[in-house]
Design a protein around this motif. Structure first.
Motif, PDB file in Angstrom:
ATOM      1  N   PHE A 207       0.822  -1.201   0.000  1.00  0.00           N
ATOM      2  CA  PHE A 207       0.000   0.000   0.000  1.00  0.00           C
ATOM      3  C   PHE A 207       0.864   1.261   0.000  1.00  0.00           C
ATOM      4  O   PHE A 207       0.593   2.231  -0.711  1.00  0.00           O
ATOM      5  N   GLY A 208       1.943   1.248   0.804  1.00  0.00           N
ATOM      6  CA  GLY A 208       2.831   2.397   0.829  1.00  0.00           C
ATOM      7  C   GLY A 208       3.532   2.619  -0.492  1.00  0.00           C
ATOM      8  O   GLY A 208       3.718   3.761  -0.936  1.00  0.00           O
ATOM      9  N   GLN A 209       3.920   1.544  -1.169  1.00  0.00           N
ATOM     10  CA  GLN A 209       4.604   1.670  -2.454  1.00  0.00           C
ATOM     11  C   GLN A 209       3.674   2.144  -3.564  1.00  0.00           C
ATOM     12  O   GLN A 209       4.125   2.702  -4.565  1.00  0.00           O
ATOM     13  N   ARG A 210       2.375   1.968  -3.385  1.00  0.00           N
ATOM     14  CA  ARG A 210       1.417   2.368  -4.416  1.00  0.00           C
ATOM     15  C   ARG A 210       0.987   3.826  -4.280  1.00  0.00           C
ATOM     16  O   ARG A 210       0.186   4.296  -5.086  1.00  0.00           O
ATOM     17  N   GLN A 211       1.509   4.534  -3.272  1.00  0.00           N
ATOM     18  CA  GLN A 211       1.122   5.929  -3.078  1.00  0.00           C
ATOM     19  C   GLN A 211       2.174   6.896  -3.610  1.00  0.00           C
ATOM     20  O   GLN A 211       2.223   8.046  -3.197  1.00  0.00           O
ATOM     21  N   THR A 216       2.902  15.890  -2.533  1.00  0.00           N
ATOM     22  CA  THR A 216       3.676  16.459  -1.442  1.00  0.00           C
ATOM     23  C   THR A 216       3.788  15.440  -0.322  1.00  0.00           C
ATOM     24  O   THR A 216       3.039  14.453  -0.275  1.00  0.00           O
ATOM     25  N   LEU A 217       4.692  15.718   0.593  1.00  0.00           N
ATOM     26  CA  LEU A 217       4.854  14.846   1.748  1.00  0.00           C
ATOM     27  C   LEU A 217       3.587  14.839   2.605  1.00  0.00           C
ATOM     28  O   LEU A 217       3.199  13.807   3.144  1.00  0.00           O
ATOM     29  N   GLY A 218       2.948  16.010   2.729  1.00  0.00           N
ATOM     30  CA  GLY A 218       1.718  16.072   3.506  1.00  0.00           C
ATOM     31  C   GLY A 218       0.634  15.180   2.941  1.00  0.00           C
ATOM     32  O   GLY A 218      -0.074  14.489   3.692  1.00  0.00           O
ATOM     33  N   GLU A 219       0.501  15.180   1.623  1.00  0.00           N
ATOM     34  CA  GLU A 219      -0.505  14.313   0.999  1.00  0.00           C
ATOM     35  C   GLU A 219      -0.156  12.845   1.203  1.00  0.00           C
ATOM     36  O   GLU A 219      -1.035  12.017   1.485  1.00  0.00           O
ATOM     37  N   TYR A 220       1.118  12.510   1.073  1.00  0.00           N
ATOM     38  CA  TYR A 220       1.528  11.121   1.279  1.00  0.00           C
ATOM     39  C   TYR A 220       1.216  10.682   2.708  1.00  0.00           C
ATOM     40  O   TYR A 220       0.663   9.605   2.937  1.00  0.00           O
ATOM     41  N   ARG A 221       1.573  11.520   3.674  1.00  0.00           N
ATOM     42  CA  ARG A 221       1.340  11.156   5.074  1.00  0.00           C
ATOM     43  C   ARG A 221      -0.146  11.018   5.373  1.00  0.00           C
ATOM     44  O   ARG A 221      -0.543  10.157   6.163  1.00  0.00           O
ATOM     45  N   SER A 222      -0.978  11.859   4.770  1.00  0.00           N
ATOM     46  CA  SER A 222      -2.419  11.748   5.015  1.00  0.00           C
ATOM     47  C   SER A 222      -2.970  10.427   4.492  1.00  0.00           C
ATOM     48  O   SER A 222      -3.901   9.872   5.069  1.00  0.00           O
ATOM     49  N   GLY A 332       5.656   7.801   6.252  1.00  0.00           N
ATOM     50  CA  GLY A 332       6.598   8.431   5.335  1.00  0.00           C
ATOM     51  C   GLY A 332       7.114   7.448   4.306  1.00  0.00           C
ATOM     52  O   GLY A 332       7.090   6.240   4.499  1.00  0.00           O
ATOM     53  N   PRO A 333       7.602   7.953   3.165  1.00  0.00           N
ATOM     54  CA  PRO A 333       8.064   7.071   2.084  1.00  0.00           C
ATOM     55  C   PRO A 333       9.303   6.262   2.433  1.00  0.00           C
ATOM     56  O   PRO A 333       9.570   5.253   1.803  1.00  0.00           O
ATOM     57  N   GLY A 334      10.090   6.701   3.434  1.00  0.00           N
ATOM     58  CA  GLY A 334      11.309   5.973   3.758  1.00  0.00           C
ATOM     59  C   GLY A 334      11.066   4.569   4.238  1.00  0.00           C
ATOM     60  O   GLY A 334      11.965   3.725   4.175  1.00  0.00           O
ATOM     61  N   ALA A 335       9.851   4.264   4.722  1.00  0.00           N
ATOM     62  CA  ALA A 335       9.551   2.918   5.230  1.00  0.00           C
ATOM     63  C   ALA A 335       9.253   1.935   4.120  1.00  0.00           C
ATOM     64  O   ALA A 335       9.110   0.746   4.398  1.00  0.00           O
ATOM     65  N   TYR A 336       9.153   2.388   2.877  1.00  0.00           N
ATOM     66  CA  TYR A 336       8.714   1.497   1.802  1.00  0.00           C
ATOM     67  C   TYR A 336       9.688   1.461   0.642  1.00  0.00           C
ATOM     68  O   TYR A 336       9.347   1.062  -0.452  1.00  0.00           O
ATOM     69  N   ARG A 337      10.935   1.873   0.870  1.00  0.00           N
ATOM     70  CA  ARG A 337      11.933   1.826  -0.203  1.00  0.00           C
ATOM     71  C   ARG A 337      12.624   0.475  -0.218  1.00  0.00           C
ATOM     72  O   ARG A 337      12.729  -0.169   0.778  1.00  0.00           O
TER      73      ARG A 337
END
Length: 337
Positions: A207-211, A216-222, A332-337
């Protein structure tokens, strides 16, 4: 004596052009300037009363430029979810076998050894399926103005002893052995529930990789804010169903141990995926060590608690610590790299 430049703001603009071109609003520029050490007295050099007025001028001087993103890795295919679930369940069922059949010190020792070995093998297999295998290094996700920006390049692969996986697996094996001695039905439910824990952790990564389309970072976190809590709730529901099926007569303390120990694999995986495998292993080992100490005749007699109650008490703190450690980076995106 050198005279002041006719347009001091242009010098600042030239040195921060990428920031100004990709900023979503002047507040992003102001925050970056403050982080660089430009306080109110520094704004005077650029003929502004404060940083915010300076940021507004910088923002107004440059046209917007479309952000450039470094995409996240492609999402793992759906076929890997059942494989992950099966692998995680196997890593819990194998240590449970000697603990349930032999019991005592021999069964507990074999459970610890099997738990450590299967955890290492499960981690390697997970890497082949497209997940983050091995021992990831510490990574903190960063976000530039409107763009994905990894804080650090991935470290080159090294052949090292996977101490974190060994420690987490050994702790899991010890917890299963102690629970098998206190409440065999609950131990079986925890081992079977590891399948849903593995599936939930794999779904969370996917799910995280599909976002990656978030602007923006705010949109990703939401989008990710409630993903981990929902995964935990789903795991608790699955554990409740499994426990009702195989451990219906378990007392309340056994149910508490079942739910806590059954949620640890999901939380530990989320922490490990966030780049903190040592923290995940330390939490599981802390729970196992505390449970083993509370199971000794002396402490058990002094506290007057049941064995399952001691397990619950020992696992509660590490479970809460894992949840608190996993949730912030999971958005955050760092958890899905």
């Amino acid at each position: 004596m050198t005279s002041a430049p006719a347009d001091p703001v242009r010098e600042l603009l030239d040195s921060n052009r990428a920031l100004c071109e990709q900023a979503v609003d002047p507040l992003e520029i102001a925050a970056a300037l403050e982080d660089s050490g430009l306080a109110a007295d520094g704004a005077d050099r650029y003929r502004h009363a404060d940083v915010f007025g300076l940021a507004e001028e910088l923002y107004a001087r440059v046209p917007r430029r479309p952000p450039t993103r470094e995409p996240l890795p492609p999402a793992a295919p759906l076929r890997t979810l059942p494989l992950t679930a099966l692998r995680t369940a196997t890593a819990h069922l194998l240590p449970l076998l000697p603990a349930a059949t032999l019991g005592g010190l021999p069964g507990g020792t074999l459970a610890v050894l099997l738990g450590a070995g299967t955890a290492v093998l499960a981690g390697r297999g997970r890497g082949r399926d497209g997940g983050a295998g091995g021992e990831p290094g510490e990574e903190v996700d960063g976000w530039g103005p409107g763009q994905w920006e990894p804080a650090s390049a991935p470290a080159p692969a090294r052949r090292t002893v996977p101490w974190a996986a060994l420690g987490q697996g050994a702790g899991t094996g010890l917890l299963l052995a102690l629970l098998a001695a206190a409440a065999p039905g609950a131990a079986l439910a925890v081992a079977l529930g590891a399948a849903t824990a593995g599936w939930a952790a794999a779904w969370l990564r996917r799910f995280g990789q599909r976002q990656g389309g978030a602007a923006t970072l705010g949109e990703y976190r939401s989008r990710l804010r409630f993903a981990l809590p929902l995964a935990v709730l789903a795991q608790l529901a699955a554990l409740a169903g499994t426990g009702w099926a195989v451990a219906g007569g378990t007392p309340a303390t056994g149910w508490a141990a079942l739910l806590l120990l059954g949620t640890l694999p999901l939380l530990a995986t989320a922490v490990r995926d966030a780049g903190r495998p040592t923290a995940a292993a330390a939490a599981v080992l802390t729970a196992a060590t505390g449970a083993a100490l509370l199971a000794l005749p002396g402490p058990a007699h002094w506290l007057g608690a049941s064995p399952a109650g001691g397990l619950s008490a020992a696992a509660l703190g590490p479970a809460l610590l894992l949840a608190g450690t996993a949730w912030p980076p999971s958005t955050g995106p760092g958890a899905y790299r």
